[in-house]
Every structure is written in C-alpha cells, then in structure tokens.
Design an enzyme around this catalytic site. Sequence first.
Site, PDB file in Angstrom:
ATOM      1  N   ALA A  65       4.315  -1.687  -6.108  1.00 60.60           N
ATOM      2  CA  ALA A  65       5.157  -2.883  -6.210  1.00 60.60           C
ATOM      3  C   ALA A  65       6.627  -2.459  -6.175  1.00 60.60           C
ATOM      4  CB  ALA A  65       4.854  -3.616  -7.501  1.00 60.60           C
ATOM      5  N   GLY A 110       0.558  -0.885  -6.878  1.00 61.64           N
ATOM      6  CA  GLY A 110       0.043  -2.094  -6.227  1.00 61.64           C
ATOM      7  C   GLY A 110      -0.573  -1.835  -4.859  1.00 61.64           C
ATOM      8  N   GLU A 113      -3.929  -0.660  -5.536  1.00 58.34           N
ATOM      9  CA  GLU A 113      -4.705  -1.829  -5.968  1.00 58.34           C
ATOM     10  C   GLU A 113      -5.136  -2.673  -4.768  1.00 58.34           C
ATOM     11  OE1 GLU A 113      -1.605  -2.771  -8.852  1.00 58.34           O
ATOM     12  OE2 GLU A 113      -3.173  -2.856 -10.384  1.00 58.34           O
ATOM     13  N   GLU A 133       2.178   3.114 -13.163  1.00 55.07           N
ATOM     14  CA  GLU A 133       2.868   2.044 -13.898  1.00 55.07           C
ATOM     15  C   GLU A 133       3.174   2.402 -15.344  1.00 55.07           C
ATOM     16  OE1 GLU A 133       0.436   1.632 -11.744  1.00 55.07           O
ATOM     17  OE2 GLU A 133       0.806  -0.148 -10.505  1.00 55.07           O
TER      18      GLU A 133
HETATM   19  N1  COA Z   1       9.866   0.127  -5.336  1.00 53.70           N
HETATM   20  C1  COA Z   1      11.066   0.065  -4.785  1.00 53.70           C
HETATM   21  N2  COA Z   1      11.630   1.072  -4.085  1.00 53.70           N
HETATM   22  C2  COA Z   1      10.920   2.201  -3.979  1.00 53.70           C
HETATM   23  C3  COA Z   1       9.651   2.368  -4.535  1.00 53.70           C
HETATM   24  C4  COA Z   1       9.117   1.250  -5.245  1.00 53.70           C
HETATM   25  N3  COA Z   1       7.889   1.269  -5.786  1.00 53.70           N
HETATM   26  N4  COA Z   1       9.182   3.598  -4.259  1.00 53.70           N
HETATM   27  C5  COA Z   1      10.135   4.193  -3.540  1.00 53.70           C
HETATM   28  N5  COA Z   1      11.195   3.350  -3.364  1.00 53.70           N
HETATM   29  C6  COA Z   1      12.444   3.620  -2.652  1.00 53.70           C
HETATM   30  C7  COA Z   1      13.333   4.568  -3.418  1.00 53.70           C
HETATM   31  O1  COA Z   1      14.097   3.863  -4.386  1.00 53.70           O
HETATM   32  C8  COA Z   1      14.161   5.136  -2.304  1.00 53.70           C
HETATM   33  O2  COA Z   1      15.130   4.173  -1.920  1.00 53.70           O
HETATM   34  P1  COA Z   1      16.688   4.635  -1.695  1.00 53.70           P
HETATM   35  O3  COA Z   1      16.616   5.607  -0.555  1.00 53.70           O
HETATM   36  O4  COA Z   1      17.357   3.347  -1.371  1.00 53.70           O
HETATM   37  O5  COA Z   1      17.108   5.277  -2.974  1.00 53.70           O
HETATM   38  C9  COA Z   1      13.183   5.230  -1.150  1.00 53.70           C
HETATM   39  O6  COA Z   1      12.138   4.319  -1.432  1.00 53.70           O
HETATM   40  C10 COA Z   1      12.578   6.611  -1.001  1.00 53.70           C
HETATM   41  O7  COA Z   1      12.007   6.991  -2.234  1.00 53.70           O
HETATM   42  P2  COA Z   1      12.296   8.390  -2.968  1.00 53.70           P
HETATM   43  O8  COA Z   1      11.969   8.238  -4.423  1.00 53.70           O
HETATM   44  O9  COA Z   1      13.676   8.862  -2.632  1.00 53.70           O
HETATM   45  O10 COA Z   1      11.225   9.329  -2.238  1.00 53.70           O
HETATM   46  P3  COA Z   1      10.532  10.644  -2.809  1.00 53.70           P
HETATM   47  O11 COA Z   1       9.789  11.215  -1.636  1.00 53.70           O
HETATM   48  O12 COA Z   1      11.491  11.499  -3.524  1.00 53.70           O
HETATM   49  O13 COA Z   1       9.482  10.136  -3.918  1.00 53.70           O
HETATM   50  C11 COA Z   1       7.702   8.720  -4.748  1.00 53.70           C
HETATM   51  C12 COA Z   1       8.384   9.352  -3.517  1.00 53.70           C
HETATM   52  C13 COA Z   1       6.649   7.764  -4.228  1.00 53.70           C
HETATM   53  C14 COA Z   1       7.078   9.799  -5.614  1.00 53.70           C
HETATM   54  C15 COA Z   1       8.762   7.969  -5.578  1.00 53.70           C
HETATM   55  O14 COA Z   1       9.523   7.132  -4.706  1.00 53.70           O
HETATM   56  C16 COA Z   1       8.166   7.080  -6.644  1.00 53.70           C
HETATM   57  O15 COA Z   1       7.758   7.559  -7.683  1.00 53.70           O
HETATM   58  N6  COA Z   1       8.162   5.749  -6.411  1.00 53.70           N
HETATM   59  C17 COA Z   1       7.704   4.791  -7.387  1.00 53.70           C
HETATM   60  C18 COA Z   1       6.206   4.755  -7.485  1.00 53.70           C
HETATM   61  C19 COA Z   1       5.760   3.775  -8.553  1.00 53.70           C
HETATM   62  O16 COA Z   1       6.095   3.892  -9.725  1.00 53.70           O
HETATM   63  N7  COA Z   1       4.980   2.751  -8.135  1.00 53.70           N
HETATM   64  C20 COA Z   1       4.471   1.741  -9.014  1.00 53.70           C
HETATM   65  C21 COA Z   1       5.410   0.612  -9.056  1.00 53.70           C
HETATM   66  S1  COA Z   1       4.878  -0.653 -10.202  1.00 53.70           S
END
Ligand code: COA
Length: 259
Positions: A65, A110, A113, A133
């Site tokens: 999400a 999500g 999911e 989450e």
């Molecule tokens: N929601 C919104 N934006 C997200 C996102 C999410 N769930 N996951 C990644 N992004 C965005 C980042 O903010 C970043 O945007 P920016 O370039 O404008 O800063 C872009 O996508 C790239 O992500 P980044 O974190 O820089 O990539 P990474 O390769 O270093 O890490 C993940 C990848 C997936 C490990 C990391 O992005 C992450 O942990 N994301 C969240 C996952 C999460 O908690 N999901 C459950 C949500 S309820």
Amino acid sequence: MDFETIVYKKEGGRGIVFFNRPDKLNALSQKVFEELTVVFREMENDPEVSVVILTGGPDLFGAGADIQMLSGLKSSAECYLFTGGNSAYAILEDMGKPTIAAIGGFCLGGMLELALCCDFRLAADSAKFGLPEVKLGVLPGGGGTQRLPRLIGMTKAKELVYLGDFIDGQEAYRLGLVNMVVPKDQLESETDKFAKRLMGRPPFGLRVIKGVMNTGINTSLKESLEIERQGFTILFSTEDKKEGMAAFMEKRKPKFIGK
Ligand code: COA
C-alpha cells in the site's frame, strides 16, 4: 480501456493486468484500487478472458500500500472506511476464472495480499515476499493476517506477520506460498504456459471447482463435503462432462465449450 496506474491487455484468452507505477515501486494508491476494481469486473464479465494474470514484469510486483496515502488517513474512523471501501481483494478472490500472480521482484504488504487472492502464484528466483506492516506500527489490512495462515499454516504466517521480514522465492516455494519458482527471464513464458494449460480445462468446471474450494475451506468439514457434493452434481449435467467422458472413451483430446 485506458488506465493511469495499470496497463490492461488481452492476449489469446488471457487478461493481463500490468502494474504500472514504477517510480513508487507499484505502491497501491486509492487510484490503483479503483482501477483494479474496474478491470477485475471487466475481466469477470468478458467471455474472451479465460485466465487472469497480474504482473509487474520480471523485476517487480509491488511494494504494498502507498505509505504516503496511508499516512494521510487522519483517524481510525477514516482508516476503517478505507479498508471497508476497498473491494478489489474480494472481487479478485471471487472471480469465476483462474487467476495467476506472476511475481518478479518485491511482493510486499498489500501487493502480497493481492497475490494471496489469486488461485496461483508463480515467482521468479529474484522475487522477495513480505508483510512488513508491523514495522510501520500497523498490520496487514488487506486480508494478510487471515489468508496467509490458511495458505501456509499459522506457525510460519505468524513469523512473517510478527517480524515483517522478507523471504526469497525459494523459501516462499518451500512454505507453499508459491506454486513454482523459475529463472526471472522465464517468468513470462512459464506463466503463459501455465495459463494455457488452465485454458485446456473446462471453464465452467473450473468456475464450480473454484467456488467449491474457496467456500469449502472456510466452513466445517461436514458443510464443505456437502458443497463439494452439490458441485459434483451440477457438473454432472454439463455438456463438458459428456464431452470429457466421451473423449476419454474415444481416446482423443476433449473439446470443452464451457457449458
Ligand atoms: N508506498 C509509497 N512509496 C513507496 C513504497 C510504498 N509502499 N515503497 C517504495 N516507495 C517509493 C519510495 O518512497 C521511493 O520513492 P522516492 O524515490 O520518491 O523516494 C521509491 O518508491 C523507491 O523506493 P526505495 O525505498 O528508494 O527503494 P529500495 O530499493 O531502497 O527499497 C523497499 C525497496 C521495497 C525495500 C522499500 O521501498 C520499502 O521498504 N518499501 C515499503 C514496503 C512496505 O512497508 N510496504 C507495506 C506498506 S503498508
């Protein structure tokens, strides 16, 4: 049909939804949920679509999400309305056709999911799965706490939900979370192969089998066996049952018509 956050195409009986917010790692915004709801309904009602495929290509499925969107929800009441209003998961799970998630990279929150609402999950060896989450102070609100344990058992499901850590494709396969793991350059071709095998089965038969299995798993054994019996009885009077049995006797391939 044109969408902003997804690309939808039809190819030889397959309805393919491609997640398309690469700058946000395909995070699920309100707009994505709205578009998914529309496209799922469209595919459900389209007789040209026999199998549904969700994918983000060989490198990414989706990072869950949209956290910016979630952090904009101002109160528990708003959050409650948001989760209740999101019917995309239920529509996908109840779709009367086989559904496949083809998972190339991150498949988190999500997005995992959503994949759990599919009948089948095919993973690239580069895939990474997780329900992170808890690390944001919340819980998987798109069915993860309920569908994951039904799929892989409570022991490992609790580990994944409580810790929020990621696992790779091989581990997901070992746990029974995915049906197969393939090299990432073969994800698309293996998915198409799998979809074509499903298309060789009687479509109405698959619809009834899916209803029996999805409904039965959430009822008692006694009730589910009765549901199975009724499904068997319904299929017994179909043209495809006549064709399937005739083809077996005549030692030829059946030609199913979906009736
Ligand atoms: N929601 C919104 N934006 C997200 C996102 C999410 N769930 N996951 C990644 N992004 C965005 C980042 O903010 C970043 O945007 P920016 O370039 O404008 O800063 C872009 O996508 C790239 O992500 P980044 O974190 O820089 O990539 P990474 O390769 O270093 O890490 C993940 C990848 C997936 C490990 C990391 O992005 C992450 O942990 N994301 C969240 C996952 C999460 O908690 N999901 C459950 C949500 S309820």
